[in-house]
Design an enzyme around this catalytic site. Structure first.
Site, PDB file in Angstrom:
ATOM      1  N   SER A 156       0.044  -8.469   7.854  1.00 17.95           N
ATOM      2  CA  SER A 156       0.456  -7.479   8.849  1.00 17.95           C
ATOM      3  C   SER A 156       0.238  -6.062   8.327  1.00 17.95           C
ATOM      4  O   SER A 156      -0.065  -5.149   9.100  1.00 17.95           O
ATOM      5  CB  SER A 156       1.916  -7.685   9.266  1.00 17.95           C
ATOM      6  OG  SER A 156       2.780  -7.644   8.149  1.00 17.95           O
ATOM      7  N   GLU A 157       0.389  -5.840   7.012  1.00 15.37           N
ATOM      8  CA  GLU A 157       0.038  -4.569   6.391  1.00 15.37           C
ATOM      9  C   GLU A 157      -0.578  -4.784   5.021  1.00 15.37           C
ATOM     10  O   GLU A 157      -0.219  -5.735   4.309  1.00 15.37           O
ATOM     11  CB  GLU A 157       1.268  -3.662   6.190  1.00 15.37           C
ATOM     12  CG  GLU A 157       1.544  -2.721   7.342  1.00 15.37           C
ATOM     13  CD  GLU A 157       2.259  -3.455   8.436  1.00 15.37           C
ATOM     14  OE1 GLU A 157       2.190  -3.015   9.590  1.00 15.37           O
ATOM     15  OE2 GLU A 157       2.889  -4.484   8.144  1.00 15.37           O
ATOM     16  N   THR A 158      -1.477  -3.867   4.669  1.00 13.91           N
ATOM     17  CA  THR A 158      -1.968  -3.747   3.299  1.00 13.91           C
ATOM     18  C   THR A 158      -1.698  -2.325   2.844  1.00 13.91           C
ATOM     19  O   THR A 158      -1.989  -1.359   3.563  1.00 13.91           O
ATOM     20  CB  THR A 158      -3.469  -4.065   3.202  1.00 13.91           C
ATOM     21  OG1 THR A 158      -3.673  -5.429   3.600  1.00 13.91           O
ATOM     22  CG2 THR A 158      -3.982  -3.886   1.790  1.00 13.91           C
TER      23      THR A 158
END
Length: 292
Positions: free
Chosen positions: A45-47
């Site tokens: 969902s995020e990096t």
């Protein structure tokens, strides 16, 4: 350019739970197009992208598979965890804290015996009637309370079972002018947490986020006012699940309210990113979106 990479499960001390985030430790700033390509390739969902700190401060940016966002709680927790591991591997002195320079200002992560403590701006919701169709799109009963924070709609539903049973229509939710929707309910008295929640953000490419630190910047102030306590424990009841411990300090005069979020992390993957910053797909232009 050698780029250390970590895949970290955040807000959990057990593998395959919590919220996974990619973390890249960069020796110098990289182009946004490349970072967006990496985030899409990682698929979490995020990096998070951390420029290796000089002293106490480090630059930090966050990308979903489709957008750059201006705040992300679980990827900040993962970034603090990965940075300490990276510095241990390079025989750097063990740090007790790091200050991240971000699009949402300076965010401090402190390493404590109780886990990593994040210091974030509070995002208290204000009462508001939900727009037509939002309750139906969330497939929930009439809320006990509804309101809007700077980023999201918050809907307090009657029971934890209502939170768990919700099956939102993502196409319908993506039409509303909001980063996301938080569903929440008070936990029973015998529970080991004070409230449960779930978070849906199809507008930024995340249908359901497993554990959302930034949503707890709204949930913390809301449940403090409902329950009369400044120390709270929230459980995000996604399929992976995760626990966020919260402390709401009294703000000094003329200062903005803050929220302290505590969490643990598990390292799942550690390695080196092979594609250098000049290796970018032609359609990887980053878009700026609200925080997650």
């Amino acid at each position: 350019m050698t780029i250390s990479f970590f895949l970290v499960d955040a807000f959990t001390n057990r593998p395959f739970e919590g919220n996974p985030a990619g973390v890249c430790i960069l020796p110098e700033a990289a182009p946004a197009r490349w970072m967006q390509s990496v985030a899409r390739e990682v698929g979490a969902s995020e990096t998070a992208f951390v420029v290796a700190p000089q002293g106490k401060q480090a630059r930090l940016r966050w990308f979903t598979p489709t957008d750059e966002v201006d705040l992300c709680g679980h990827a900040t927790l993962a970034a603090a965890h990965a940075l300490r591991m990276h510095e241990a591997d390079t025989n750097a002195p063990e740090r007790v804290s790091v200050i991240f320079e971000t699009a949402s200002g300076l965010l401090t992560a402190q390493y404590t015996d109780a886990g990593i403590r994040l210091d974030f701006p509070a995002d208290a919701p204000s009462p508001a009637d939900p727009p037509a169709g939002l309750i139906d799109a969330c497939t929930i009963p009439v809320p006990v309370w509804s309101g809007r924070s700077a980023r999201d709609w918050l809907l307090h539903v009657p029971t934890p079972q209502d939170v768990e049973a919700a099956a939102p229509d993502m196409d319908a939710l993506s039409q509303f002018d909001t980063r996301g929707v938080i569903l929440t309910a008070e936990s029973p008295s015998e529970s080991d947490h004070d409230f449960v929640s779930r978070f849906f953000a199809p507008q930024v490419g995340v249908p359901e986020d497993p554990v959302t630190g930034s949503a707890h910047c709204a949930l913390g102030p809301y449940w403090r006012d409902r329950l009369g306590r400044s120390d709270l424990t929230g459980y995000q009841a996604s399929s992976r699940g995760g626990t966020v411990r919260i402390h709401l300090p009294e703000p000094p005069a003329s200062s903005e309210a803050r929220v302290h979020l505590f969490g643990a992390c598990c390292t799942m993957v550690q390695g080196t990113w092979q594609a250098p910053p000049n290796a970018t797909s032609p359609d990887a232009e980053a878009r700026q979106s609200p925080s997650l």
